[in-house]
Structures are given as C-alpha cells and as structure tokens.
Design an enzyme around this catalytic site. Structure first.
Site, PDB file in Angstrom:
ATOM      1  N   ASP A 157      30.058  19.492  73.746  1.00  0.00           N
ATOM      2  CA  ASP A 157      30.695  19.526  75.057  1.00  0.00           C
ATOM      3  C   ASP A 157      32.203  19.497  74.858  1.00  0.00           C
ATOM      4  O   ASP A 157      32.689  19.549  73.722  1.00  0.00           O
ATOM      5  CB  ASP A 157      30.214  18.368  75.943  1.00  0.00           C
ATOM      6  N   HIS A 228      32.377  24.267  78.789  1.00  0.00           N
ATOM      7  CA  HIS A 228      32.172  22.997  78.079  1.00  0.00           C
ATOM      8  C   HIS A 228      32.399  23.194  76.579  1.00  0.00           C
ATOM      9  O   HIS A 228      31.656  22.665  75.751  1.00  0.00           O
ATOM     10  CB  HIS A 228      30.777  22.445  78.351  1.00  0.00           C
ATOM     11  N   GLU A 291      28.805  24.973  85.051  1.00  0.00           N
ATOM     12  CA  GLU A 291      30.178  24.521  85.309  1.00  0.00           C
ATOM     13  C   GLU A 291      31.190  25.323  84.480  1.00  0.00           C
ATOM     14  O   GLU A 291      32.092  24.773  83.861  1.00  0.00           O
ATOM     15  CB  GLU A 291      30.295  23.026  85.018  1.00  0.00           C
TER      16      GLU A 291
END
Length: 511
Positions: A157, A228, A291
């Site tokens: 991440d 990420h 995201e």
C-alpha cells in the site's frame, strides 16, 4: 456447544473416553493431513496403538460438498467422514472445540454439517502496520478453528511494502519503512515521530502458506495497483507518472501518486505478480484497484496520448485498461484476479470481464456486479470491516470513524440476502465457454490497520465479532443471536486460548 453452529447436531447418551494410547486410523486419499492435525490436538506425544477404541477419519466416495462432514461419537469409537480432505479438516476443528471443553473425553453425538458459502475469509492489512510472522501463524490456527478457509494478506500500500521480490531490493530496503505514522483519521496534522516497518522474506511466506495448507486454509495475496502505490514509488520513482523521488507515505487516506501507464511500470507489475505466484499457489490473486485517483494521468501528456491511442474516452479510463492488462497476465498463468468493486462509476463498468469483485461499498453492489456478469465476494463495510469500533463508548479504543459495528451487527450479516437471493458459485468450478458463471463466491471480514498497530489491537478488534461472522457465513437457515450469545459466553474463553503457538523458525521456513 460449537461455533459456527452445525447444520444438524443430535446428542446421544454417554461419552467417549480418550484412551492413554491412541488408535487413530485413516481410510482414503486425503485423510492423512487432517489425521495428523487431530493427533497434535489429542497430544503429539501420546503413544500409538492398533488396539482398543478407534478414532477413524475417512474420505468417502459419496456425493456432497467437499467441505461437508459427518461426525459420529459413541462410547466405543469416533468416526469422522467427508467427501474430501477439506471436510475432514472442518470436522477436526469441531473435535478441537469439544476437546477444549473436556480434554479427556468427548460427548456422544452425531453431527451432519456443511457450509453456506465456499469462500469464508479474513483480510488482514499488514501494509499500514506490519504484523509479526508469529502472529500470522496463530491467526491461521484461529481461522481454521471456526472454519474460515481463506486468509487474504494485504501486502502492499502507500504506507508500506511487505513482500520480498528478487531483483528489486529497494522494495523492502526503502518501501518497507516509513519515518512516522499519522495519529488519528485521514487529514490529521499529528504524527507520532516513530519509524515503522518490516517485511516478509519469500521463505517466510512460503512456510506460512505450507502451514496454512496443513490446516485447510488458503492464503490469497494482494498487490495493490494502479493506486495505493506510494511505497513502491518511493523505492523506484521511475515507475510513477512523473518520476519524482518520494518518501513512503506517512498519512492515512487516499494518496494521488499512482503507477504510470508506460511499459516500465507495467513490466514491473508483471514481474512482481509473477514472483508472487511462485510463493502463493492459490488460484486467486487480489489486485486491489480501488481508490485510484487519476488526476496525475489526466494532467500527464504521455498518459493523455496513451488513452487517445487506445481509443479511450479519457485518461481516467486507463484504470480499467491497466487492470485488464494485469488480469490478462494472471489468466495466462492460470490464475484469477480479484479487485475491490468501485461501485457504478465509469471505471467500475469498464472493469475487465472475468475479474472477481469484492463488493465493499454497499451490500447492494454485490447484486449489481452479478447482474453485470461478475463473480463477487460480499464484503460490505457496514457489516464486515472490523476496524470500526465495537461500541459507542468513550472507553472504546479509537477505530475508523463513521460507524459502529456491534457484535449483533456482525451476527446479522446476511451475505445472500440483498434483494433476490444471490446465486452461490464454487470458486473452483470450471468456466462455461471460457466465461465464469456470475454469482457469489463467498464473503470476507476485513481488518484494516490504520488504528490497529499491534497484534493485541488487532485481536481486540476482531473478537468476538469474527466468531459472529464465521457463523453468518457457515450456518445456513435461521440463526438466533440469543443462542449464539449463550454459546459464545461458554465457549469464548476456551476459543481465545486455541490460537496455537507458532512453530520454531526452522519449521516455518521449511528448512
């Protein structure tokens, strides 16, 4: 007194007294590993014999789900049978729970049992906060105990890269470490000033995979892309859109730094995925995909030209294209890709055919994704994200803001109850004309670790909600919270003590 509640349990008079010398027998291919596991629970040093009361594990040639099992305990014998090894593993865990209640004898009974869903998992985020290897070993034992069969490792991440990749040493030398961590939720201006990091070697992960397989638990890795990605970009800036040197991110939330769409970045992702397949033999690999803010692609001349050359309506549509390239790479290796479902946005509708979607935004997303032809994992954050606080109480440790998910909320989770009842699909069923049949593969609970920096904090967040989740995804038919609470009240302290000790380092690394 078993969690999750068996499909059918019929008590009988008497008890099976466990003899001083163990007569443990097996019949059929696939019975050996469950028998070895049971022998450890009964006492690894207990002498063996071919005389006296028998404990028999057998793989039977009968139709039925591979994870189903039948357990019959009489005063004279224990007989555990199943159509496949997986069912025997679950029957062994039922015996393990009974042994926790009385290590010297077993109650006479008959159990007929089978799971509601084939995929019953837990995701643990080891990227935001690194978790010791010994904790992951114990977690495998804890999942197996309540018949959860998938451990999903979120390995990369923005805040950390946790998996060793040959030939790319800076991923763990640089990407595995950040200078400090944010205090509080995303947007906070407070930091702890304490360096944090850690990583797992290939050998350590290989040993963990082997240990889990010996308990009937599969391990699914997650390598996040194309967003990420900040920890990877800190190690190798040339993989990004602008090639700028960046530190590993110290904040929570969504970072705008993403992989570029040039061949260098794509080749890196294929290399990392290829080595990940060498470590994790499971059919499924998680690509993340959520995201992903595309503002850097939108403002980048190369990304703009790439989108135009591909005939895409905008650089933002490169999101689906990028995932499609990685999905195709995994398919060429005989694997299946999973992504976090991003809802009904343009990026989501462009997600490649055959990509499994984890429906986390809203429970209804599962039905919508199935209607679009996808297989899904039902993971709505309102019911399955256990980093939310368990109580609305000032004494409760800080969790993700926005929701409180109580034990009763976790128990009320109905993975198939969104609109019309959703069809269940075997994760290992063959495709029809090359297209996987749409439906529910299963469900997962999630433990994101922004607010869970230690194993102690993770366990506090997981339990007892993970027991409730395990029953929701295993036990078909009507369920009663009061009945569950009664069993939990008696079994909870015993279950909490059954996360087996990690083996020594030599055994872990398979040396």
């Amino acid at each position: 007194m078993i969690i999750p509640r068996p499909t059918a349990l019929t008590p009988a008079p008497g008890r099976f007294e466990i003899p001083a010398e163990l007569r443990l027998s097996t019949i059929g291919e696939g019975a050996e590993r469950p028998a070895a596991l049971l022998a450890g629970f009964l006492g690894a040093d207990r002498p063996r014999t071919d005389q006296g009361p028998e404990i028999l594990l057998e793989v039977i040639d009968e139709p039925g789900p591979a994870e189903s099992y039948r357990l019959r305990i009489t005063p004279d014998s224990v007989r555990l049978s199943a159509p496949a090894e997986a069912g025997l593993f679950h029957g062994v865990q039922s015996l393990r729970q009974l042994l926790a209640q009385d290590p010297d004898s077993l109650p006479c009974l008959t159990i007929e049992d089978a799971p509601l869903l084939p995929w019953r998992g837990l995701m643990i985020d080891v990227a935001r906060h690194f978790m010791p290897l010994e904790f992951l070993y114990a977690l495998v034992d804890e999942l197996a105990l309540v018949k959860l069969n998938v451990l999903h490792l979120h390995l990369t991440d923005d805040q950390g890269w946790r998996i060793e990749i040959d030939g790319l040493p800076r991923l763990t030398e640089v990407g595995a470490w950040r200078t400090e961590s944010m205090i509080g939720p995303a947007g906070s201006d407070r930091f702890d000033g304490v360096p944090h990091g850690g990583c797992y070697t290939r050998a350590e992960l290989t040993g963990l995979v082997r240990y889990a397989a010996d308990r009937g638990v599969r391990i699914v890795p997650e390598i996040e892309m194309p967003g990420h990605a900040r920890a990877a970009l800190a190690a190798y800036p040339e993989l990004g859109v602008h090639g700028k040197q960046l530190p590993v991110w110290t904040s929570w939330g969504v970072c705008e730094d993403i992989f570029g769409v040039h061949e260098g970045a794509l080749g890196f992702c294929r290399e990392v995925l290829g080595q990940t397949l060498d470590i994790f033999p499971d059919r499924y690999v998680h690509l993340g995909g959520d995201e992903c803010r595309t503002v850097q692609w939108e403002s980048d001349a190369y990304s703009q030209r790439k989108a135009a050359d591909l005939g895409l309506p905008s650089p933002g549509a490169l999101h689906g294209w990028f995932l499609g390239r990685m999905h195709a790479f995994l398919a060429d290796q005989g694997r299946r890709a999973i992504g976090w479902d991003t809802g009904e946005s343009a990026a989501s509708t462009a997600q490649p055919e055959g990509l499994v979607l984890a429906a986390w935004l809203n429970a209804a997303d599962a039905a919508r994704s199935i209607a679009r032809g996808h297989q899904v994992l039902v993971t709505p954050h309102q019911s399955t994200f256990f980093d939310y606080p368990q109580r609305d109480d000032p004494a409760e440790p800080q969790g993700q803001p926005g929701l409180v998910t109580t034990l009763e909320d976790a128990y009320a989770f109905d993975p198939l109850g969104v609109g019309d009842e959703l069809p269940v699909v075997d994760p290992f069923a063959p495709s029809i004309d090359g297209v996987p049949k749409a439906g529910v593969l299963g469900a997962q609970a999630q433990l994101w670790t922004e607010f869970l920096p230690t194993p102690t904090a993770v366990r506090y967040a997981a339990y007892p909600r993970l027991y409730a989740f395990a029953e929701a995804v295993w036990s078909a038919g009507p369920r009663e919270f009061a009945d569950f609470r009664a069993r939990l009240g008696r079994l909870g302290p015993q279950l909490a003590g059954l996360g087996g000790p990690a083996p020594d380092r030599t055994a872990r690394m398979g040396e």
